[in-house]
Write a protein that holds these residues in place. Sequence first.
Motif, PDB file in Angstrom:
ATOM      1  N   UNK A 109     -39.337  -6.289 -60.739  1.00  0.00           N
ATOM      2  CA  UNK A 109     -40.154  -5.222 -60.163  1.00  0.00           C
ATOM      3  C   UNK A 109     -41.109  -4.610 -61.169  1.00  0.00           C
ATOM      4  N   UNK A 110     -40.654  -4.470 -62.416  1.00  0.00           N
ATOM      5  CA  UNK A 110     -41.552  -3.973 -63.468  1.00  0.00           C
ATOM      6  C   UNK A 110     -42.709  -4.932 -63.695  1.00  0.00           C
ATOM      7  N   UNK A 111     -42.406  -6.243 -63.677  1.00  0.00           N
ATOM      8  CA  UNK A 111     -43.481  -7.230 -63.805  1.00  0.00           C
ATOM      9  C   UNK A 111     -44.451  -7.130 -62.628  1.00  0.00           C
ATOM     10  N   UNK A 268     -42.582  -1.829 -52.310  1.00  0.00           N
ATOM     11  CA  UNK A 268     -41.198  -1.454 -52.051  1.00  0.00           C
ATOM     12  C   UNK A 268     -40.473  -2.483 -51.209  1.00  0.00           C
ATOM     13  N   UNK A 269     -41.146  -2.995 -50.180  1.00  0.00           N
ATOM     14  CA  UNK A 269     -40.535  -4.031 -49.342  1.00  0.00           C
ATOM     15  C   UNK A 269     -40.313  -5.314 -50.138  1.00  0.00           C
ATOM     16  N   UNK A 270     -41.286  -5.703 -50.959  1.00  0.00           N
ATOM     17  CA  UNK A 270     -41.130  -6.897 -51.792  1.00  0.00           C
ATOM     18  C   UNK A 270     -40.000  -6.720 -52.804  1.00  0.00           C
ATOM     19  N   UNK A 271     -39.903  -5.522 -53.367  1.00  0.00           N
ATOM     20  CA  UNK A 271     -38.844  -5.240 -54.329  1.00  0.00           C
ATOM     21  C   UNK A 271     -37.469  -5.395 -53.679  1.00  0.00           C
ATOM     22  N   UNK A 272     -37.327  -4.831 -52.486  1.00  0.00           N
ATOM     23  CA  UNK A 272     -36.048  -4.948 -51.791  1.00  0.00           C
ATOM     24  C   UNK A 272     -35.780  -6.383 -51.346  1.00  0.00           C
ATOM     25  N   UNK A 273     -36.830  -7.092 -50.924  1.00  0.00           N
ATOM     26  CA  UNK A 273     -36.648  -8.470 -50.465  1.00  0.00           C
ATOM     27  C   UNK A 273     -36.230  -9.392 -51.601  1.00  0.00           C
ATOM     28  N   UNK A 316     -28.780  -1.680 -50.251  1.00  0.00           N
ATOM     29  CA  UNK A 316     -29.752  -1.567 -51.339  1.00  0.00           C
ATOM     30  C   UNK A 316     -31.174  -1.621 -50.797  1.00  0.00           C
ATOM     31  N   UNK A 317     -31.415  -2.498 -49.831  1.00  0.00           N
ATOM     32  CA  UNK A 317     -32.720  -2.599 -49.183  1.00  0.00           C
ATOM     33  C   UNK A 317     -33.108  -1.259 -48.556  1.00  0.00           C
ATOM     34  N   UNK A 318     -32.161  -0.633 -47.859  1.00  0.00           N
ATOM     35  CA  UNK A 318     -32.438   0.644 -47.202  1.00  0.00           C
ATOM     36  C   UNK A 318     -32.672   1.752 -48.218  1.00  0.00           C
ATOM     37  N   UNK A 319     -31.895   1.753 -49.305  1.00  0.00           N
ATOM     38  CA  UNK A 319     -32.086   2.773 -50.347  1.00  0.00           C
ATOM     39  C   UNK A 319     -33.474   2.658 -50.964  1.00  0.00           C
ATOM     40  N   UNK A 320     -33.911   1.435 -51.238  1.00  0.00           N
ATOM     41  CA  UNK A 320     -35.246   1.238 -51.809  1.00  0.00           C
ATOM     42  C   UNK A 320     -36.314   1.737 -50.843  1.00  0.00           C
ATOM     43  N   UNK A 321     -36.142   1.474 -49.567  1.00  0.00           N
ATOM     44  CA  UNK A 321     -37.121   1.942 -48.586  1.00  0.00           C
ATOM     45  C   UNK A 321     -37.154   3.461 -48.495  1.00  0.00           C
TER      46      UNK A 321
END
Length: 343
Positions: A109-111, A268-273, A316-321
């Motif tokens: 995600x940082x990248x 955010x969606x890409x990060x969770x995916x 985790x996906x929901x938390x990121x969203x």
Amino acid sequence: MSPVVQLLAKRLSISVIVLIGVSMLIFAIARIIPGDPARIALGPNATAEQVVQLREKLHLDDSIIVQYANFVSDFARGDLGISLYTNRPVTTDIAQFLPATLELVFVAGLFMIGFGIPLGILSARHRGKAADNVIRVLSLLGVSAPSFVWAVILMLLFAFFLPIFPIAGQISDTLTVPPRMTGFLLFDCLLAGDLRAFADAAHHIVLPAFALSLSGIGQAARLTRANMIETYDKPYIEMARSYGFPEQRIARRYAFRPSLIPSLTIIGLDFAAMLGNAFLVEAVYAWPGLSRYGVQVILRKDLNAIVGTVLVISATFLVVNIIVDLLIAFINPRIRYAERSRP
């Protein structure tokens, strides 16, 4: 109650409902998959009596409603059952494997943010020029190929032909792994004060994290470019230029922030995916993460581990969203006012 707290409460309540639905769906699907979990766990040499005993122990002969009720009862006590793959509690397996995946996804995600957004800004500022064309082609390549293809390509380029990075694992076998405190190897190395192990672990994570992030980098660059170009056509940007403001200041203060909101949503969606997409990258680099563990338990129809792994990834996906929604509400005051005006 403040608008942000209202937004957080609303998202949390929706997330709980979604998790309940996910648990019911994956619980049913896991039991529809062909194969007898007891027979798979015991192997072909097990007797019929042993298979029957294990089926009774796992309550596999009960109706699916009774099985789900038992699962909910155990889950309320923090018990996800025993994994047939490792013969350990599923919660223990998740606690062991989840930090490695989260660490990999966090660095990816940082990248994605560190490369994708600046490339999109640079492309928008030089629209129609050589830099814009090169970035657009590279972004398209990043989006077109899946992560595991990039994982193999990067391994061939930078581990075999140019032996710059290690091939597999989190840390070299010649180094002593620091005591497990957080489960995140990079943090544990820093907490132990072992800078040599930290540098080696960081060296190991670069290739898999970059391979996992390339698709997100391309997506972030393309979306940021499109949003920045749209923002550059706004009247207030033309007014800022007429006042003689430097282009760098216009891009940073007046064009970037409005363009960040839709980009942040996709990022955010890409990060969770990436949590779900990491299993092939983890397999290529022998990364001991939860996604790789999830593939193994699916192949062995380990019902408890399948449900536990999917629930953790979904949560985790929901938390990121939720975090992304709060960030967007912080950046865009109109969203906070909209939440306040709703009944």
